[in-house]
Design a protein around this motif. Structure first.
Motif, PDB file in Angstrom:
ATOM      1  N   PHE A 129      17.471  59.784  43.304  1.00 60.69           N
ATOM      2  CA  PHE A 129      18.710  60.066  42.580  1.00 60.69           C
ATOM      3  C   PHE A 129      18.758  59.172  41.349  1.00 60.69           C
ATOM      4  N   THR A 130      19.671  59.499  40.450  1.00 61.44           N
ATOM      5  CA  THR A 130      19.926  58.675  39.269  1.00 61.44           C
ATOM      6  C   THR A 130      21.379  58.231  39.294  1.00 61.44           C
ATOM      7  N   PRO A 131      21.658  56.944  39.483  1.00 61.66           N
ATOM      8  CA  PRO A 131      23.058  56.469  39.476  1.00 61.66           C
ATOM      9  C   PRO A 131      23.657  56.609  38.084  1.00 61.66           C
ATOM     10  N   THR A 132      24.896  57.069  38.023  1.00 65.94           N
ATOM     11  CA  THR A 132      25.530  57.341  36.730  1.00 65.94           C
ATOM     12  C   THR A 132      26.820  56.577  36.511  1.00 65.94           C
ATOM     13  N   LYS A 133      27.312  55.862  37.519  1.00 63.73           N
ATOM     14  CA  LYS A 133      28.560  55.118  37.364  1.00 63.73           C
ATOM     15  C   LYS A 133      28.421  53.726  37.976  1.00 63.73           C
ATOM     16  N   ILE A 134      28.808  52.719  37.215  1.00 67.39           N
ATOM     17  CA  ILE A 134      28.800  51.353  37.717  1.00 67.39           C
ATOM     18  C   ILE A 134      29.895  51.198  38.777  1.00 67.39           C
ATOM     19  N   GLY A 135      29.560  50.508  39.861  1.00 66.19           N
ATOM     20  CA  GLY A 135      30.542  50.300  40.915  1.00 66.19           C
ATOM     21  C   GLY A 135      29.882  49.934  42.228  1.00 66.19           C
ATOM     22  N   GLY A 162      21.493  54.341  35.375  1.00 66.24           N
ATOM     23  CA  GLY A 162      20.891  55.187  34.358  1.00 66.24           C
ATOM     24  C   GLY A 162      19.464  55.610  34.558  1.00 66.24           C
ATOM     25  N   GLY A 163      18.746  55.029  35.512  1.00 71.65           N
ATOM     26  CA  GLY A 163      17.352  55.399  35.719  1.00 71.65           C
ATOM     27  C   GLY A 163      17.118  55.989  37.095  1.00 71.65           C
ATOM     28  N   VAL A 182      25.399  48.531  45.140  1.00 73.44           N
ATOM     29  CA  VAL A 182      25.990  47.995  43.910  1.00 73.44           C
ATOM     30  C   VAL A 182      25.209  48.544  42.725  1.00 73.44           C
ATOM     31  N   ILE A 183      25.863  49.362  41.907  1.00 76.87           N
ATOM     32  CA  ILE A 183      25.258  49.899  40.690  1.00 76.87           C
ATOM     33  C   ILE A 183      25.743  49.056  39.521  1.00 76.87           C
ATOM     34  N   GLU A 184      24.816  48.511  38.748  1.00 76.19           N
ATOM     35  CA  GLU A 184      25.167  47.564  37.684  1.00 76.19           C
ATOM     36  C   GLU A 184      24.216  47.703  36.506  1.00 76.19           C
ATOM     37  N   GLU A 185      24.522  46.956  35.453  1.00 76.64           N
ATOM     38  CA  GLU A 185      23.654  46.952  34.280  1.00 76.64           C
ATOM     39  C   GLU A 185      22.298  46.331  34.618  1.00 76.64           C
ATOM     40  N   GLU A 186      21.293  46.688  33.835  1.00 81.98           N
ATOM     41  CA  GLU A 186      19.925  46.228  34.090  1.00 81.98           C
ATOM     42  C   GLU A 186      19.832  44.706  34.132  1.00 81.98           C
ATOM     43  N   SER A 207      26.313  60.226  40.677  1.00 84.27           N
ATOM     44  CA  SER A 207      24.868  60.391  40.496  1.00 84.27           C
ATOM     45  C   SER A 207      24.615  61.717  39.794  1.00 84.27           C
ATOM     46  N   ASN A 208      23.354  62.080  39.697  1.00 83.95           N
ATOM     47  CA  ASN A 208      22.954  63.315  39.022  1.00 83.95           C
ATOM     48  C   ASN A 208      23.015  64.543  39.918  1.00 83.95           C
ATOM     49  N   TRP A 209      23.478  64.386  41.168  1.00 83.79           N
ATOM     50  CA  TRP A 209      23.381  65.499  42.107  1.00 83.79           C
ATOM     51  C   TRP A 209      24.631  66.381  42.133  1.00 83.79           C
TER      52      TRP A 209
END
Length: 366
Positions: free
Chosen positions: A213-219, A176-177, A241-245, A30-32
């Protein structure tokens, strides 16, 4: 002399362990990164003080060790030393607190374009809610919680009719957002924690807390409860789960709205009753306390459970049949098995969900 050597070895060993240890922070997603920087500053300040104090102790023990030809000096006050100690302590405290206050200010200063998601904690599971097309959450009240309304939404609030309700073991988010996570507890104190995201915030009954927060890695990342909340606390887990839009939107469309839930649509997942019951057992957190392999747990194992006779805490006996199991699910304290504490929270399930859970329980019982 032995104590001097022990203190010096303690300092050397501690410093080497810090730099050579394989156990450290998980890779950030994330961005933190500034939270990691704050922890590093704290390590440096505390480590410096640890090394200086212990080496000073070793020096003092050696320098002023007992000798027959000298006596200790009596100096009750030393204002110069007191001023130096006060100054160094003040600088150290400021060095540890100031970065944390700066990061905290940013941690709760949510960007205006942040996506909304709500995490609801209860013993011992997580559920999630997303605003519908209007982008606004409906109001909630614990007095509204029922089998047909487990999230406690206000049925008369039009803003809540299109809210999307995720009762499963996953929360999906696009990469990403910025994301604003609001937190709500239905029973006791919990804490939402995702190590890779560096997010951590208490869920306080009667309050709405939040962070962003802003997630920065898919996974896929573990969602943990970091506040002791009862006997099933250790197993209060979920997945982020962080994934594409596009993948996120496709998953989001499979979640029922509050209006559909009220109409009886989406109460159970697809598949056979046993498959539906298995998913419910996972979603409701049943397997946090009841094992499937006969192992000991907080509650009785489900293996071989159906059809046996259980002794209750009042000395009476009961046959474990479907009627008893359903009663134990919706009113756990009605008949408590001997040897187990009356700590199971009542489940809010519809008749269809109870039937599906019974099908799976019987299958698991064998």
């Amino acid at each position: 002399m032995v104590l001097v050597i022990v203190l010096i070895l303690l300092v050397i060993g501690s410093v080497l362990f810090h730099f050579m240890s394989p156990w450290y922070l998980t890779p950030i997603a994330s961005n933190w990164g500034m939270i990691d920087d704050t922890l590093t500053i704290t390590f440096i300040v505390c480590g410096f003080v640890f090394v200086v104090v212990n080496l000073f102790m070793a020096y003092s023990i050696y320098k002023y060790r007992y000798r027959k030809d000298r006596r200790a000096d009596y100096e009750p006050e030393n204002q110069k030393l007191e001023w130096w100690l006060t100054a160094f302590t003040t600088v150290g405290v400021i060095a540890m607190l100031a970065p944390g206050l700066i990061v905290w200010g940013k941690y709760v200063d949510v960007p205006e374009d942040a996506m909304l998601v709500e995490a609801i904690g209860q013993q011992w599971r997580w559920t999630y809610r997303y605003p519908g097309a209007d982008g606004v959450f409906g109001t909630v009240d614990t007095r509204n919680v029922s089998a047909s309304n487990p999230f406690g939404l206000n049925p008369d609030d039009p803003n809540g009719q299109d809210d999307l309700l995720a009762s499963g073991a996953e929360v999906h988010l696009p990469i990403g957002g910025p994301v604003k996570v609001t937190l709500r507890s239905k029973d006791v104190l919990h804490d939402f924690y995702v190590p890779q995201i560096r997010s951590k915030m208490d869920l306080v009954p009667g309050m709405i807390t939040y962070f962003w927060f802003t997630p920065t890695k898919i996974g896929e990342y573990d969602v943990l409860c970091a506040e002791l909340c009862g006997s099933g606390h250790y197993n209060m887990r979920s997945r982020m789960v962080i994934e594409e839009e596009a993948d996120f939107q496709a998953w989001l469309q499979t979640q029922p709205t509050f209006a559909q839930l009220l109409a009886g649509v989406g109460g159970t997942s697809g598949g056979t009753p046993i498959e539906q019951g298995e998913q419910l057992a996972k979603d409701q957190g049943c397997l946090a306390c009841h094992s499937l392999d006969g192992g000991a747990g907080v509650g009785p194992t489900w293996k071989g459970l159906v059809g046996k006779n259980e002794t209750l805490i009042d000395g009476s006996s009961v046959l474990v049949d479907e009627a008893y199991l359903k009663e134990s699910i919706v009113n756990p304290n009605a008949k408590v098995v001997k040897g187990y504490a009356p700590i199971m929270p009542p489940a809010q399930l519809t008749d269809d969900q109870l039937d599906a859970l019974m099908a799976y329980l019987k299958s698991a019982s064998g």
